[in-house]
Scaffold this motif. Structure first.
Motif, PDB file in Angstrom:
ATOM      1  N   HIS A 285     -11.380 -24.546 -57.740  1.00 35.63           N
ATOM      2  CA  HIS A 285     -12.593 -23.741 -57.537  1.00 35.63           C
ATOM      3  C   HIS A 285     -12.943 -22.974 -58.810  1.00 35.63           C
ATOM      4  N   GLU A 286     -11.944 -22.428 -59.462  1.00 36.80           N
ATOM      5  CA  GLU A 286     -12.209 -21.694 -60.705  1.00 36.80           C
ATOM      6  C   GLU A 286     -12.808 -22.623 -61.756  1.00 36.80           C
ATOM      7  N   ALA A 287     -12.379 -23.876 -61.723  1.00 37.07           N
ATOM      8  CA  ALA A 287     -12.905 -24.827 -62.698  1.00 37.07           C
ATOM      9  C   ALA A 287     -14.267 -25.341 -62.270  1.00 37.07           C
ATOM     10  N   GLY A 288     -14.683 -25.040 -61.045  1.00 35.63           N
ATOM     11  CA  GLY A 288     -15.967 -25.531 -60.558  1.00 35.63           C
ATOM     12  C   GLY A 288     -15.869 -26.928 -59.965  1.00 35.63           C
ATOM     13  N   ASP A 290     -15.362 -27.998 -56.573  1.00 36.29           N
ATOM     14  CA  ASP A 290     -15.204 -27.513 -55.206  1.00 36.29           C
ATOM     15  C   ASP A 290     -14.725 -28.588 -54.242  1.00 36.29           C
TER      16      ASP A 290
ATOM     17  N   GLN B  38     -17.533 -32.992 -48.943  1.00 38.17           N
ATOM     18  CA  GLN B  38     -16.378 -32.123 -49.161  1.00 38.17           C
ATOM     19  C   GLN B  38     -15.612 -31.868 -47.870  1.00 38.17           C
ATOM     20  N   ASP B 201     -23.695 -26.058 -63.558  1.00 38.09           N
ATOM     21  CA  ASP B 201     -23.950 -24.743 -62.960  1.00 38.09           C
ATOM     22  C   ASP B 201     -23.274 -23.612 -63.735  1.00 38.09           C
ATOM     23  N   GLU B 206     -20.004 -18.793 -60.414  1.00 40.37           N
ATOM     24  CA  GLU B 206     -19.656 -17.583 -59.671  1.00 40.37           C
ATOM     25  C   GLU B 206     -18.266 -17.075 -60.020  1.00 40.37           C
ATOM     26  N   THR B 207     -17.388 -17.967 -60.487  1.00 40.54           N
ATOM     27  CA  THR B 207     -16.040 -17.491 -60.768  1.00 40.54           C
ATOM     28  C   THR B 207     -15.963 -16.699 -62.063  1.00 40.54           C
ATOM     29  N   GLU B 208     -17.029 -16.736 -62.874  1.00 42.42           N
ATOM     30  CA  GLU B 208     -17.010 -15.943 -64.096  1.00 42.42           C
ATOM     31  C   GLU B 208     -18.055 -14.851 -64.059  1.00 42.42           C
ATOM     32  N   SER B 270     -20.661 -33.617 -55.974  1.00 36.05           N
ATOM     33  CA  SER B 270     -19.350 -33.407 -55.364  1.00 36.05           C
ATOM     34  C   SER B 270     -18.238 -34.023 -56.197  1.00 36.05           C
ATOM     35  N   LEU B 272     -18.088 -34.102 -59.660  1.00 37.52           N
ATOM     36  CA  LEU B 272     -17.877 -33.635 -61.021  1.00 37.52           C
ATOM     37  C   LEU B 272     -17.470 -32.168 -61.089  1.00 37.52           C
ATOM     38  N   THR B 273     -16.641 -31.872 -62.070  1.00 33.89           N
ATOM     39  CA  THR B 273     -16.195 -30.508 -62.327  1.00 33.89           C
ATOM     40  C   THR B 273     -17.192 -29.826 -63.252  1.00 33.89           C
ATOM     41  N   ARG B 274     -17.377 -28.533 -63.046  1.00 38.21           N
ATOM     42  CA  ARG B 274     -18.319 -27.788 -63.870  1.00 38.21           C
ATOM     43  C   ARG B 274     -17.980 -27.919 -65.361  1.00 38.21           C
ATOM     44  N   LEU B 275     -19.023 -28.104 -66.159  1.00 37.23           N
ATOM     45  CA  LEU B 275     -18.830 -28.180 -67.603  1.00 37.23           C
ATOM     46  C   LEU B 275     -18.965 -26.789 -68.185  1.00 37.23           C
TER      47      LEU B 275
END
Lengths: 558, 307
Positions: A285-288, A290, B38, B201, B206-208, B270, B272-275
């Motif tokens: 989740h921290e890495a985005g 989800d 998910q 995104d 949101e985590t930062e 769903s 891909l990880t955030r860049l």
């Protein structure tokens, strides 16, 4: 080298400063030194690579004795060497800081300074770490004569007020993370000073949810305390009660049956699965990412259900009792656990593949926050974070306790020391745990579940170490021969791993900071144990246990 | 009579109210599909609508340091920009309400207005999170904007017109997704960047940084930004599917094609990880823009040969 030789070595190293040495237990060496010899003695142990500083325990010996003790515990495999320093109960209780020799000592030193009023000379950081900013000066909650009336909040004392809008000047400003922040559902506070996207300084503050557990333990009897310590942490509740019962049983010289020990290891294994899967979700989740978050938490339900079926509870399993365990494993449960493990192993293998092959996820983990072996040793890392850097520190392997002697596990290590390695270590550990659980179920020794424990525990002190999912959990337990413990000191693994986060965040992108924090699997409830201050509706009040209880009863009457 | 019909078509159908509702419907489809991928239950069909109603009823808090004129004005401009952009695209398979040669450029500009307003809003509220969010949103704008524009220019060059309706008509005989696959992929991913959907995104990670540029927004202002976002979603999808998936004529082809594009986008979201923001910029300039430039060159050369 066996334990005697290891301890012999430590004794030789410490000879120049040794005032009196004892061997309270087979694996322990206790050396009295004077305060001004602390630095040379620590340097001697450190330079000889004799183990690592595991904890610093401060104890108030009471107004009658007029003394306080500081105990520096060094662990080397199963051997523990303790440096014992006696100091007066006044401002003159001076200790020189050893944080330049051993960085994690900074946190331990701040703890004894705030809780017991030791004066630490030469420490870089004089800010408060645990106790609130408006806590009065010269009031130390872990002193034996502390009373709740002393803890009146001092109005208007706020140490960490930030400049307007956090702009420090030029292009840098401070990004606060926590204690209320969507990234951090737990009450810790970090301040990252950023220049654009690059972090230039990091700072942290703990203690937003102190519950005064160590203090409370002194006024409760041995059995009540078992349930208190189980509540130190909601994720590794079992390891806490495990460590506490092991210590108390050692003091009482009670031998717990092999069956009970095996069941304890089994529950600890299931708990590790639950904890690491939870961590994997948080890290994703921290890495985005989800989707991985949702999947791993879905599968975590399987192990939660198993734990519930086994113990009746999902979080605080309360399966430990002093002298054994509460519930047995029946045939039906054995079958259910094995089925659950089959499913979980498939999932874990899949996640292992995802974290090592998914390019986008690797973008955020590979080579990020790398801590290599030498650095890991210097930071004093513990648990999976250390093992991901090739530093084998696992109490289950180094100093097998309980059933780990009969059902040994192998330590999982990686060498890269980055976030990817930490994912891989944790997931591989789960496969090891699954294997151990199966072995235990197939070879469950016979025997009674509990043995009788005395109500009063003989005087003495002991150290009990257990490998929690996050690393070595350290309990120092001291008894005066009464119904209550004289002192219980808990040093949780998270406290040792903070240094690495603060050091590693500097120079990285802000986007990596949450990942770095999550990478060591911090546990805030583990850190916050000591104060009884409740902040309710804006006004700070100090509540005694009686008040809280009365409030609770009143609240639920409605 | 004529002006009445134009007014109705602007306010009710196919633009205006219908547009807002369709936008919300598409937002719901997006959220629901991602949730199902998910393994979650996902929101009920009226959830985006309920969100907006709730936000409209909520108190709006203005930060002390913010300029109130900008604070209230920016969401209106953003929403107006998105609504105006919708006028030039073949919504719900009908011919665009308004059309003139070169409206493609205007539409793309109007779509960027939302991001610009978001960036300005973040700067105006000057909270630490919104400042970083604003910087990231604008940095990201410079990353995907050029490749996205170039990706849409591919079909335009092939058609020989910069008028959306003309390209839409021309596309009904030419599936550009097949003849210009690189352009299609870049347009699709560029659209995700524009909408700040995962993995792009970072501006609202949101985590930062909590909610990024809009952290300080609440109530009506936030609702307007949100409506603007869902309209941008539907306008963007309409543009991409009109250009690359054989044009949009009629309700059924519209639904099938746009939902197919949305489906593709949810899968990517769903998976891909955030860049990180540096990775986003690097990716667009190192790969996205070069690939799409190559594609355009080939298109021009082929067209020249054919002529």
């Amino acid at each position: 080298m066996n334990i005697e030789q290891t301890l012999q070595k430590a004794e030789e190293l410490l000879t120049p400063w040794n005032k009196a040495a004892t061997h309270p237990e087979v694996n322990r060496l206790d050396v009295c030194i004077s305060a001004h010899d602390l630095r040379p003695a620590v340097t001697a142990l450190h330079n000889a690579h004799w183990g690592y500083l595991s904890a610093i325990t401060g104890t108030d010996l009471g107004a009658a004795a007029g003394q306080m003790e500081a105990l520096y515990h060094f662990c080397n495999g199963p051997a523990i060497a303790t440096l014992r320093i006696h100091l007066p109960r006044t401002k003159d209780a001076r200790l020189s800081s050893i944080e330049d020799i051993i960085p994690p000592a900074a946190f331990f030193e701040r703890e004894i300074r705030e809780m017991l009023g030791f004066t630490i000379t030469g420490s870089k950081n004089s800010e408060r770490l645990f106790i609130p900013d408006d806590w009065p000066e010269d009031v130390y909650p872990l002193r034996s004569d502390f009373s709740i009336d002393q803890a009146k909040a001092v109005e208007g004392r706020h140490a960490d007020e930030l400049p307007e809008q956090g702009v420090v000047g030029g292009n840098t400003f401070v990004v606060p993370i926590g204690p209320q922040h969507p990234a951090l559902k737990e009450p810790g506070h970090f301040e990252f000073t950023v220049d654009g996207e690059i972090v230039t300084a990091a700072r942290m503050r703990l203690g937003y949810a102190h519950r005064g557990i160590e203090k409370a333990a002194e006024s409760r009897n041995w059995i009540q305390n078992l349930y208190l310590f189980e509540r130190v942490c909601g994720i590794c509740s079992h390891t806490h009660s495990f460590a506490y019962s092991l210590g108390v049983e050692k003091l009482a010289q009670v031998e717990v049956s092999a069956r009970a020990q095996a069941i304890r290891e089994l529950v600890a294994g299931l708990e590790r699965i639950h904890s690491h899967l939870l961590w994997l979700g948080v890290a994703a989740h921290e890495a985005g990412f989800d989707t991985l978050f949702m999947y791993s938490w879905r599968d975590r339900e399987t192990v939660m259900n198993l734990l519930e079926q086994l113990t009746g509870n999902r979080v605080n399993y309360s399966i430990n009792v002093l002298g054994g365990v509460k519930s047995d494993i029946g045939l039906e449960q054995a079958v259910a656990i094995k089925e659950g493990l089959n499913y979980l192993e498939t999932c874990i293998r899949h996640y292992l593949e995802v974290v090592t092959t998914d390019t986008m996820f690797l973008n955020r983990t590979r080579g990020v926050g790398t801590i290599l072996f030498a650095e890991a040793e210097r930071f004093g890392l513990l648990g999976p974070t250390a093992r991901a850097s090739g530093l084998v520190r696992d109490v289950r392997v180094d100093a097998p306790y309980g059933a780990y002697k009969n059902f040994p596990i192998s330590a999982v290590t990686e060498d890269n020391g980055d976030l990817e390695a930490r994912c891989v270590v944790r997931l591989n550990e789960l496969l090891v745990s699954c294997f151990a659980i199966r072995t235990i179920i197939d070879n469950l020794p016979a025997g009674p579940l509990t043995v009788k424990m005395p109500r009063k525990i003989p005087a003495g002190e002991t150290i009990s170490r257990v490998e929690a999912p996050r690393g070595e959990l350290f309990y120092y337990i001291k008894s005066n021969g009464g119904e209550n413990p004289a002192r219980v000191h808990v040093r949780t693994p998270s406290l040792c791993n903070w240094v690495s986060v603060l050091e590693k965040a500097v120079g990285r992108q802000l986007a990596d900071a949450p990942m770095l924090t999550a990478g060591m699997d911090p546990c805030f409830s583990c850190n916050d144990r000591v104060i009884t201050t409740v902040d309710r509706s804006g006004s700070r009040q100090t509540w005694s246990w009686k008040d809280l209880r009365a409030y609770g009863i009143e609240y639920y009457k409605k | 009579m004529n002006s009445l019909i134009s007014l109705l078509s602007l306010l009710i159908f196919p633009a205006g109210l219908t547009l807002v509702l369709t936008g919300m419907f598409y937002e719901w489809v997006d959220r629901k599909l991602v949730a199902r991928f998910q393994n979650r239950v996902g929101p009920r069909w009226f959830q985006p609508f309920a969100d907006i109603v709730k936000l409209l009823a909520k108190e709006q808090i203005i930060p002390k340091v913010a300029n109130p004129f900008l604070f209230f004005g920016l969401p209106m401009v953003a929403l107006a920009g998105a609504l105006t952009a919708a006028v030039y695209v073949p919504l719900i398979g009908f011919a665009p309400v308004n059309s003139f040669p070169g409206d493609l450029i205007v539409t793309i500009y109007l779509l960027s207005l939302l991001t610009l307003c978001t960036g300005l809003a973040g700067w105006n509220t000057s909270s630490r999170f919104s400042l970083i969010g604003a910087t990231r949103a604008l940095t990201q704008l410079f990353a995907y904007e050029a490749p996205f524009l170039l990706a849409l220019l591919g079909p335009a060059l092939a058609t020989g017109s910069w008028q959306i309706s003309a390209i839409n008509d021309y596309a009904s005989h030419h599936w550009f997704a097949i003849s210009q696959p690189v352009g299609f992929i870049v347009a699709l991913i560029g659209l995700m960047g524009k909408l700040e959907l995962p993995p792009f995104d970072a501006p609202e990670a949101e985590t930062e940084i909590v909610a990024g540029a809009l952290t300080e927004y609440s109530g009506r202002g936030l609702a307007m930004f949100k409506i603007g976002k869902s309209i941008e979603l539907i306008v963007g999808i309409t543009l991409v599917s009109a250009f690359y998936l054989g044009g949009l004529h009629g309700i059924l082809p519209f639904l099938v094609k746009t939902l197919a594009v949305l489906f593709l986008m949810t899968i990517l979201q769903s998976l891909l990880t955030r860049l990180r923001i540096d990775q986003t910029v690097g990716m667009w300039w190192r790969f996205g823009s070069i690939l799409v430039l190559a594609q355009i060159l080939i298109t021009i050369l082929l067209k020249g040969n054919l002529l």
